[in-house]
Design an enzyme around this catalytic site. Structure first.
Site, short mmCIF file in Angstrom:
data_model
loop_
_atom_site.label_atom_id
_atom_site.label_comp_id
_atom_site.label_asym_id
_atom_site.label_seq_id
_atom_site.Cartn_x
_atom_site.Cartn_y
_atom_site.Cartn_z
CE1 TYR A 18 14.81 90.70 -13.42
CE2 TYR A 18 13.15 89.09 -12.77
CZ TYR A 18 13.76 89.86 -13.74
OH TYR A 18 13.31 89.79 -15.03
CE1 TYR A 145 10.64 90.89 -17.85
CE2 TYR A 145 9.28 89.00 -18.43
CZ TYR A 145 10.48 89.53 -17.99
OH TYR A 145 11.53 88.69 -17.71
CG ASP A 246 5.35 87.74 -24.93
OD1 ASP A 246 4.95 86.62 -24.57
OD2 ASP A 246 6.29 88.35 -24.38
CE LYS A 275 5.75 83.60 -17.84
NZ LYS A 275 6.55 83.45 -16.63
N1 PMP Z 1 7.11 87.20 -22.14
C1 PMP Z 1 6.22 87.28 -21.15
C2 PMP Z 1 4.89 87.93 -21.39
C3 PMP Z 1 6.53 86.75 -19.89
O1 PMP Z 1 5.65 86.85 -18.88
C4 PMP Z 1 7.79 86.12 -19.71
C5 PMP Z 1 8.19 85.49 -18.38
N2 PMP Z 1 7.81 86.15 -17.25
C6 PMP Z 1 8.67 86.06 -20.78
C7 PMP Z 1 8.30 86.60 -21.98
C8 PMP Z 1 10.04 85.42 -20.64
O2 PMP Z 1 9.93 84.05 -20.45
P1 PMP Z 1 11.12 83.21 -19.75
O3 PMP Z 1 11.17 83.68 -18.35
O4 PMP Z 1 10.67 81.80 -19.91
O5 PMP Z 1 12.35 83.52 -20.51
#
Ligand code: PMP
Length: 425
Positions: A18, A145, A246, A275
């Site tokens: 970003y 998110y 997620d 992650k």
């Molecule tokens: N879902 C959640 C809850 C996240 O926190 C993130 C990453 N911040 C993602 C999806 C996307 O993962 P990536 O950045 O590895 O594409």
């Protein structure tokens, strides 16, 4: 490296997350160990971010390094189409022992966003295979998110999630209000009524509800009540909607349970992990689902799940992930997370008295100070670095989710730095 030249090149040519070009100042890291980042000028910072939830065991862990080195000597990568390898199998076997029972089919992919794309595809193909092609919308929560690719972006919060910027291209989805009933407060069933109303009205169009269980991360670091999740599960069952959890940020112990779904005792139909999966070493994610969803998808028109990344199940990433899971389970991660939770509660409590602070909240190994006004990142980051800590605030939030091995005095130092920079505002 000549860092003057290196940083000039970086500023002129390299995008950061970003970021604009030419970029804002960045700090060069030359080494890291445990909870410490070493900068090019020799300074050491206590890392409060675990590289955005990932490095749960700290940096440069000898066992993770060894696992990676051993695998490197055998096989760095091979295509997963038509071939397989031990690291993928070993990781799959470990994951199935950990995740909520009933999730047994695994798709390994390269990042969290892609894991979300795969989850969305699974849900669409699932209903298509059953002749219910009208079910091709998603329901998500405001404040959520899920990643930066287009499918994932479409289910991110419509205000903070860049929908306006890409309007006309992004598919329109349904959004329920952010849950307002907090984790730890008494449950108020009215909180799930807006969700129920959308589902009752639109379930014929909705393939899946996607949410971050218990902790909404990048959309606001917000902790909500497990009964909201239980109600969501019940509604999804009642109205034949798949539930996608997620857990890319919350997975692997961060909230005090191995997976945040466990706070509510529910099992999603589809689970996204990423992650901390590799202990922060390499990009790897996984989308898991039930035998029933998988069988239905594979009986549909395509006869398969329509996804297949080049670096699917990369052996290096799978091997380090398998070792990271062993390390996690062999450690007393739960005691560590409880210890960090107590340390953050105590350390961040004084922030509550500062006039600039709206709220302090802590859950598991996550500490959040919400300010009344947005943080000036360019002004605050150097002040944090001067105080020997690495934090990356966003919006009105200064927050930390350190490695589980962080020492008491390091938690104290992080909290003290947060207190001081806010006092200075
Ligand atoms: N879902 C959640 C809850 C996240 O926190 C993130 C990453 N911040 C993602 C999806 C996307 O993962 P990536 O950045 O590895 O594409």
């Amino acid at each position: 490296m000549n860092w003057d030249e290196g940083l000039a090149f970086d500023r002129a040519h390299l995008w950061h997350p970003y970021s604009a070009l030419p970029g804002q100042p960045v700090w060069p890291v030359v080494e890291a160990r445990g909870t410490r980042l070493k900068l090019a000028d020799g300074r050491e910072l206590i890392d409060g971010m675990a590289s955005w939830w990932c490095a749960v065991h700290g940096y440069r862990h000898p066992r993770l390094n060894a696992a990676l080195n051993t695998q490197l000597e055998r096989l760095a990568h091979v295509m997963f189409g038509g071939l397989t390898h031990e690291p993928a199998i070993a990781l799959g076997q470990r994951l199935l022992k950990l995740v909520p029972a009933g999730l047994e089919k695994i798709f390994f992919c390269d990042s969290g966003s892609v894991a979300v794309e795969v989850a969305l595809k699974l849900a669409l193909q699932y209903f298509q295979a059953q002749g219910q092609a009208a079910k091709r919308k998603f329901l998500a929560l405001r404040g959520g998110y899920h990643g930066d690719t287009f499918g994932a972006m479409a289910v991110c919060d419509p205000v903070t999630g860049m929908h306006r910027l890409f309007a006309g291209f992004l598919p329109k989805q349904f959004f329920a209000p952010r849950p307002s009933c907090r984790f730890g407060d008494p449950w108020d069933p009215k909180d799930a009524q807006p969700l129920a109303a959308i589902i009752e009205r639109h379930h014929r169009e909705i393939a899946a509800l996607i949410l971050e269980p218990i902790v909404q991360g990048a959309g606001g670091m917000w902790f909500y009540h497990p009964d909201y999740l239980r109600t969501a599960r019940r509604l999804c069952d009642e109205f034949k909607i798949l539930l996608i959890a997620d857990e890319i940020a919350t997975g692997f112990g961060r909230t005090g349970r191995l997976f945040a779904c466990e706070h509510a005792g529910i099992r999603p139909d589809i689970l996204c992990l990423g992650k901390a999966l590799t202990g922060g070493y390499l990009s790897l994610a996984a989308t898991l689902t039930t035998a029933e969803v998988a069988a239905t998808v594979c009986a549909g028109e395509a006869k398969c799940l329509m996804h297949g990344p080049t670096f699917m199940a990369n052996p290096l990433a799978c091997q380090v992930a398998a070792e990271s899971l062993d390390l996690l389970l062999e450690s007393d991660w739960q005691a560590n997370v409880t210890r960090i939770e107590a340390g953050l509660r105590q350390g961040l409590a004084p922030c509550q008295t500062l006039p600039a602070v709206a709220e302090v909240r802590v859950l598991g190994a996550i500490g959040v100070v919400e300010l009344k006004a947005p943080v000036d990142l360019a002004a605050i980051t150097p002040k944090l670095v001067e105080r020997g800590v690495w934090l990356r605030p966003f919006g009105k939030l200064i927050y930390t989710m350190p490695a589980y091995c962080i020492a008491e005095d390091e938690i104290g130092a992080l909290c003290q730095a947060i207190y001081e920079v806010i006092s200075d505002l």
